[in-house]
Write a protein that holds these residues in place. Sequence first.
Motif, PDB file in Angstrom:
ATOM      1  N   TYR A  14      29.345  56.789  39.060  1.00 35.65           N
ATOM      2  CA  TYR A  14      29.976  55.813  39.010  1.00 35.65           C
ATOM      3  C   TYR A  14      31.353  55.431  39.055  1.00 35.65           C
ATOM      4  CZ  TYR A  14      26.363  52.087  38.365  1.00 35.65           C
ATOM      5  OH  TYR A  14      24.876  52.071  38.486  1.00 35.65           O
ATOM      6  N   TYR A  15      32.312  56.746  38.519  1.00 29.52           N
ATOM      7  CA  TYR A  15      33.246  57.099  38.779  1.00 29.52           C
ATOM      8  C   TYR A  15      33.501  57.731  39.939  1.00 29.52           C
ATOM      9  CZ  TYR A  15      37.755  59.755  36.991  1.00 29.52           C
ATOM     10  OH  TYR A  15      38.941  60.217  36.644  1.00 29.52           O
ATOM     11  N   ARG A  16      33.139  58.569  40.401  1.00 28.39           N
ATOM     12  CA  ARG A  16      34.201  58.564  41.701  1.00 28.39           C
ATOM     13  C   ARG A  16      33.541  58.458  43.249  1.00 28.39           C
ATOM     14  NH1 ARG A  16      30.901  64.445  40.036  1.00 28.39           N
ATOM     15  NH2 ARG A  16      32.783  65.581  39.340  1.00 28.39           N
ATOM     16  N   ASN A  17      32.405  57.052  42.570  1.00 32.93           N
ATOM     17  CA  ASN A  17      32.252  56.233  44.005  1.00 32.93           C
ATOM     18  C   ASN A  17      31.930  54.837  42.990  1.00 32.93           C
ATOM     19  OD1 ASN A  17      31.308  58.902  45.833  1.00 32.93           O
ATOM     20  ND2 ASN A  17      29.803  59.011  44.359  1.00 32.93           N
ATOM     21  N   PRO A  18      33.530  54.897  42.914  1.00 30.05           N
ATOM     22  CA  PRO A  18      33.029  53.075  41.765  1.00 30.05           C
ATOM     23  C   PRO A  18      32.714  52.297  42.545  1.00 30.05           C
ATOM     24  CG  PRO A  18      35.533  54.050  42.532  1.00 30.05           C
ATOM     25  CD  PRO A  18      34.599  54.830  43.256  1.00 30.05           C
ATOM     26  N   ARG A  19      31.907  51.649  42.077  1.00 26.83           N
ATOM     27  CA  ARG A  19      31.270  50.237  42.210  1.00 26.83           C
ATOM     28  C   ARG A  19      32.283  48.958  42.551  1.00 26.83           C
ATOM     29  NH1 ARG A  19      28.200  54.951  42.174  1.00 26.83           N
ATOM     30  NH2 ARG A  19      26.506  54.608  41.975  1.00 26.83           N
ATOM     31  N   ASN A  20      31.905  48.295  43.441  1.00 34.47           N
ATOM     32  CA  ASN A  20      32.696  46.722  43.586  1.00 34.47           C
ATOM     33  C   ASN A  20      34.534  46.693  43.202  1.00 34.47           C
ATOM     34  OD1 ASN A  20      30.719  44.942  43.867  1.00 34.47           O
ATOM     35  ND2 ASN A  20      29.916  45.496  41.233  1.00 34.47           N
ATOM     36  N   TYR A  21      35.184  47.821  43.739  1.00 33.36           N
ATOM     37  CA  TYR A  21      36.329  48.672  43.370  1.00 33.36           C
ATOM     38  C   TYR A  21      37.606  47.856  44.346  1.00 33.36           C
ATOM     39  CZ  TYR A  21      40.063  50.965  41.781  1.00 33.36           C
ATOM     40  OH  TYR A  21      41.632  51.704  41.135  1.00 33.36           O
ATOM     41  N   GLY A  22      38.689  47.074  43.659  1.00 31.42           N
ATOM     42  CA  GLY A  22      39.011  46.527  44.771  1.00 31.42           C
ATOM     43  C   GLY A  22      39.662  45.042  44.317  1.00 31.42           C
ATOM     44  N   THR A  23      40.219  44.633  44.550  1.00 27.70           N
ATOM     45  CA  THR A  23      40.607  43.127  44.673  1.00 27.70           C
ATOM     46  C   THR A  23      41.030  41.692  45.329  1.00 27.70           C
ATOM     47  OG1 THR A  23      43.353  43.630  45.486  1.00 27.70           O
ATOM     48  CG2 THR A  23      43.369  43.824  43.151  1.00 27.70           C
ATOM     49  N   ILE A  24      40.195  40.737  44.761  1.00 29.02           N
ATOM     50  CA  ILE A  24      40.167  39.476  45.513  1.00 29.02           C
ATOM     51  C   ILE A  24      41.299  38.571  45.408  1.00 29.02           C
ATOM     52  CG2 ILE A  24      38.759  37.506  45.533  1.00 29.02           C
ATOM     53  CD1 ILE A  24      36.323  39.076  43.672  1.00 29.02           C
ATOM     54  N   THR A  25      41.854  38.569  46.844  1.00 25.44           N
ATOM     55  CA  THR A  25      43.020  37.999  46.477  1.00 25.44           C
ATOM     56  C   THR A  25      42.986  36.454  46.199  1.00 25.44           C
ATOM     57  OG1 THR A  25      42.781  38.043  48.882  1.00 25.44           O
ATOM     58  CG2 THR A  25      44.909  38.907  48.514  1.00 25.44           C
ATOM     59  N   ASP A  26      42.250  35.339  46.591  1.00 34.57           N
ATOM     60  CA  ASP A  26      41.963  33.916  45.946  1.00 34.57           C
ATOM     61  C   ASP A  26      40.867  33.490  44.972  1.00 34.57           C
ATOM     62  OD1 ASP A  26      39.619  35.263  47.445  1.00 34.57           O
ATOM     63  OD2 ASP A  26      39.385  32.831  48.447  1.00 34.57           O
ATOM     64  N   ALA A  27      40.503  34.866  44.406  1.00 32.36           N
ATOM     65  CA  ALA A  27      39.860  35.022  42.992  1.00 32.36           C
ATOM     66  C   ALA A  27      40.214  34.043  41.595  1.00 32.36           C
ATOM     67  CB  ALA A  27      39.926  36.575  42.330  1.00 32.36           C
ATOM     68  N   GLU A  28      39.685  32.859  41.696  1.00 28.45           N
ATOM     69  CA  GLU A  28      40.170  32.089  40.051  1.00 28.45           C
ATOM     70  C   GLU A  28      40.720  33.104  38.845  1.00 28.45           C
ATOM     71  OE1 GLU A  28      37.046  31.376  42.480  1.00 28.45           O
ATOM     72  OE2 GLU A  28      37.533  30.027  43.553  1.00 28.45           O
ATOM     73  N   ILE A  29      39.473  33.719  39.006  1.00 32.66           N
ATOM     74  CA  ILE A  29      40.083  34.153  37.317  1.00 32.66           C
ATOM     75  C   ILE A  29      40.041  36.100  37.749  1.00 32.66           C
ATOM     76  CG2 ILE A  29      38.183  35.458  35.506  1.00 32.66           C
ATOM     77  CD1 ILE A  29      36.527  33.710  35.505  1.00 32.66           C
ATOM     78  N   LYS A  30      41.706  36.131  37.160  1.00 40.68           N
ATOM     79  CA  LYS A  30      42.274  37.617  37.300  1.00 40.68           C
ATOM     80  C   LYS A  30      42.598  38.305  36.105  1.00 40.68           C
ATOM     81  CE  LYS A  30      43.870  36.876  41.378  1.00 40.68           C
ATOM     82  NZ  LYS A  30      44.378  38.446  42.305  1.00 40.68           N
ATOM     83  N   ALA A  31      42.258  38.800  34.869  1.00 42.43           N
ATOM     84  CA  ALA A  31      42.093  39.569  34.306  1.00 42.43           C
ATOM     85  C   ALA A  31      42.940  40.724  34.101  1.00 42.43           C
ATOM     86  CB  ALA A  31      41.425  38.839  33.086  1.00 42.43           C
ATOM     87  N   SER A  32      43.564  41.174  33.149  1.00 44.60           N
ATOM     88  CA  SER A  32      43.283  42.715  32.728  1.00 44.60           C
ATOM     89  C   SER A  32      43.697  43.043  31.767  1.00 44.60           C
ATOM     90  CB  SER A  32      44.822  43.320  33.952  1.00 44.60           C
ATOM     91  OG  SER A  32      46.253  42.479  32.973  1.00 44.60           O
TER      92      SER A  32
END
Length: 135
Positions: A14-32
């Motif tokens: 999972y570390y080397r081949n991260p699942r669902n990695y990336g960003t969504i430009t029009d996401a309603e929810i963004k948190a960090s």
Amino acid sequence: MSVDNMYADIILDYYRNPRNYGTITDAEIKASDSNPLCGDEIEINIKLNGNSVKDVKFSGKGCAISQAAAGMLTEMVAGKNLEEAAKLTKKDILDVLSIPISHVRIKCALLSLKVLKLGIYSHIGGKLEDELKNL
Ligand code: FES
């Protein structure tokens, strides 16, 4: 191979081949958020379809446990409604990681869950504020 080694291999995958990695430009929810002990970061983006998670992605940097846990969390969250996603617990994350997590590493394992909850609750809070403004 011992069972612990097998799960350690899954975490490394999972570390080397991260699942669902990336960003969504029009996401309603963004948190960090970041882990104050090491400075590692996780961001989670969620695209909604009504009240359900249509798409979810994470990005960030960190140790194998934090990054694998984030990918596993996105798989758990996909398709759920926000109430169900908000109810995910520390135990749910530790169960999918399936290896003993030391006290020092617990913050790594739970960073993405913290970010998910921050995002969901600020979205719900924001919606509530909008509704209150319209009263
Ligand atoms: Fe930074 Fe694990 S060492 S998140």
